[in-house]
Enzyme design. Structure first.
Site, PDB file in Angstrom:
ATOM      1  N   LYS A  35       0.468  15.787 -26.594  1.00  0.00           N
ATOM      2  CA  LYS A  35       0.923  14.290 -26.724  1.00  0.00           C
ATOM      3  C   LYS A  35       0.014  13.288 -26.285  1.00  0.00           C
ATOM      4  CE  LYS A  35       2.653  15.044 -21.985  1.00  0.00           C
ATOM      5  NZ  LYS A  35       3.909  15.473 -21.383  1.00  0.00           N
ATOM      6  N   ARG A 130      15.151  13.041 -14.449  1.00  0.00           N
ATOM      7  CA  ARG A 130      14.562  12.203 -15.673  1.00  0.00           C
ATOM      8  C   ARG A 130      15.273  12.458 -16.837  1.00  0.00           C
ATOM      9  NH1 ARG A 130       8.298  12.823 -16.770  1.00  0.00           N
ATOM     10  NH2 ARG A 130       9.103  14.658 -17.721  1.00  0.00           N
ATOM     11  N   TYR A 254     -18.121 -10.826 -12.922  1.00  0.00           N
ATOM     12  CA  TYR A 254     -16.750 -12.002 -12.550  1.00  0.00           C
ATOM     13  C   TYR A 254     -16.412 -11.940 -11.158  1.00  0.00           C
ATOM     14  CZ  TYR A 254     -15.562 -12.024 -17.636  1.00  0.00           C
ATOM     15  OH  TYR A 254     -15.698 -12.319 -19.192  1.00  0.00           O
ATOM     16  N   MET A 302     -14.461  -6.664 -20.264  1.00  0.00           N
ATOM     17  CA  MET A 302     -13.648  -6.081 -21.480  1.00  0.00           C
ATOM     18  C   MET A 302     -14.671  -5.006 -21.871  1.00  0.00           C
ATOM     19  SD  MET A 302     -11.758  -7.859 -24.606  1.00  0.00           S
ATOM     20  CE  MET A 302     -10.641  -8.516 -23.566  1.00  0.00           C
TER      21      MET A 302
HETATM   22  C1  LIG Z   1       3.306  16.425 -20.506  1.00  0.00           C
HETATM   23  C2  LIG Z   1       4.331  17.652 -20.119  1.00  0.00           C
HETATM   24  C3  LIG Z   1       3.745  19.026 -19.887  1.00  0.00           C
HETATM   25  C4  LIG Z   1       2.128  19.264 -19.454  1.00  0.00           C
HETATM   26  O1  LIG Z   1       1.640  18.679 -18.366  1.00  0.00           O
HETATM   27  P1  LIG Z   1       0.483  18.811 -17.520  1.00  0.00           P
HETATM   28  O2  LIG Z   1       0.582  18.271 -16.031  1.00  0.00           O
HETATM   29  O3  LIG Z   1      -0.357  17.887 -18.223  1.00  0.00           O
HETATM   30  O4  LIG Z   1       0.224  20.438 -17.787  1.00  0.00           O
HETATM   31  C5  LIG Z   1       4.634  19.989 -19.701  1.00  0.00           C
HETATM   32  N1  LIG Z   1       6.133  19.844 -19.806  1.00  0.00           N
HETATM   33  C6  LIG Z   1       6.514  18.801 -20.202  1.00  0.00           C
HETATM   34  C7  LIG Z   1       8.130  18.549 -20.348  1.00  0.00           C
HETATM   35  C8  LIG Z   1       5.629  17.544 -20.201  1.00  0.00           C
HETATM   36  O5  LIG Z   1       6.184  16.337 -20.768  1.00  0.00           O
END
Ligand SMILES: *Cc1c(COP(=O)(O)O)cnc(C)c1O
Length: 358
Positions: A35, A130, A254, A302
């Site tokens: 992802k 969640r 800055y 930036m």
């Molecule tokens: C992103 C995610 C993972 C992976 O987590 P990491 O800490 O990056 O290994 C596993 N399970 C779910 C549901 C996730 O959303």
């Protein structure tokens, strides 16, 4: 000339890290989390590199799933957050994605679609609070999902809230709740993210879901990636575009945040927060110039940063600069910016060119 800020992505490191995950959980199948554009590495190039070494991919959105399929890859793709509309569920069925069903409304879309899937996952909320069904609903969810999955192929999953923290961090309690909810039900199981893969063997089950570790980051605050045999899959680099002397007492950048304590030499480097380098990095954040450890001096702009190279007199225009990579773990840079490497990778903008090194 092309902007010198670039990210090199190392195929060998990705494959090494898949091997580390497999080594921890040799009896589990592995879904690689790709992802957030493959944690900033480029989702399709990551997926192509590791396809033959993994059992499937996990993504957060249907667009990410489409990116994988459109690039010709055939392995299973899990939609971690499930479908976000009834139409998405139809598309998922047509493309043989595997939705994770987390909520009652998704289960209703599924039942009224009449579609079946190669497999179905569902999530139990064991304490993260969640997403997911209540533990007491597991048996009913299984009963309703079973007819919609080919050969009744179901996977029960859960997600840990604190797997990255050492000691008694609640994972055992979450795992017990999970076992109480789904033990004995006709479904495979999946619990482990990177941290749990490396620290909680009891969580490995049928499917592991590594993300961050595949890219060479350590999910643990108290353990470095090299100590876990993980190799950095990305090197973020740029070049020096100016070098100047500043007198003791002069300020740089800055807000004049950094003030020279001695007559100093300052290198300006063509990378900034517009390239994913964290704006909150403090003075003293390590930056490697021509392979030598130097330090950030002044606020991140930036498009540029300024680095104290007083002790590296060979520094000149065109000198190579490494912001993170094998020499400098991203976790260390993140620490200086009061964040985590996950956020730095997920925030990598498209303007930084990605180059795959095989
Ligand atoms: C992103 C995610 C993972 C992976 O987590 P990491 O800490 O990056 O290994 C596993 N399970 C779910 C549901 C996730 O959303």
């Amino acid at each position: 000339m092309a902007r010198p800020a670039k990210a090199r992505v190392f195929a060998g490191a990705l494959l090494n890290n898949v091997g580390v995950a497999r080594g921890h959980a040799p009896n589990s199948r592995l879904l690689a989390c790709v992802k957030a554009d493959g944690y900033g590495h480029g989702i399709t190039s990551v997926a192509r590199i590791i396809e033959d070494s993994v059992d499937g991919f996990a993504v957060a959105s249907i667009e990410e799933a489409e990116a994988i399929r459109d690039s010709g890859l055939k392995k299973p793709v899990l939609l971690l957050e499930g479908p976000q509309s009834a139409d998405e569920l139809t598309l998922a069925a047509e493309r043989s994605y595997i939705p994770c069903i987390n909520e009652a409304h998704q289960l209703q879309w599924l039942e009224s679609s009449g579609r079946s899937f190669p497999a179905l996952w569902f999530k139990i909320d064991t304490g993260m609070h969640r997403l997911g069904f209540e533990p007491g609903q597991a048996a009913e969810v299984v009963r309703r999902l079973q007819p919609l999955a080919e050969r009744g192929n179901l996977v029960a999953c859960t997600h840990f809230a604190c797997a990255d923290e050492p000691g008694d961090n609640g994972c055992d309690r979450q795992l017990r709740r999970f076992d109480d909810a789904v033990g004995g039900l006709p479904a495979e199981q999946s619990c482990a993210n990177s941290a749990a893969i490396m620290s909680l063997p009891a969580s490995h089950r049928h499917w592991i879901r590594p993300g961050y570790m595949l890219y060479g980051g350590s999910p643990f605050a108290n353990r470095s990636a090299p100590s876990l045999n993980l190799l950095s899959a990305m090197e973020l680099s740029a070049e020096v575009i100016s070098v100047r002397n500043v007198a003791r007492g002069d300020a740089v950048g800055y807000g004049g945040r950094w003030v020279a304590q001695r007559d100093s030499r300052i290198a300006t480097v063509a990378i900034g927060y517009g390239d994913g380098y964290p704006r909150h990095a403090v003075d003293g954040t390590p930056v490697f110039v021509e392979g030598e450890r130097c330090y950030l001096a002044g606020r991140v702009s930036m498009d540029m940063i300024t680095v104290d190279v007083t002790d590296q007199p060979a520094t000149r225009i065109g000198s190579a600069v490494t912001l993170w990579g094998e020499q400098l773990p991203i976790d260390e840079v993140a620490h200086y910016a009061d964040t985590i490497g996950y956020e730095l990778l997920a925030a990598m903008p498209p303007r930084v060119s990605r180059e795959t090194v095989t």
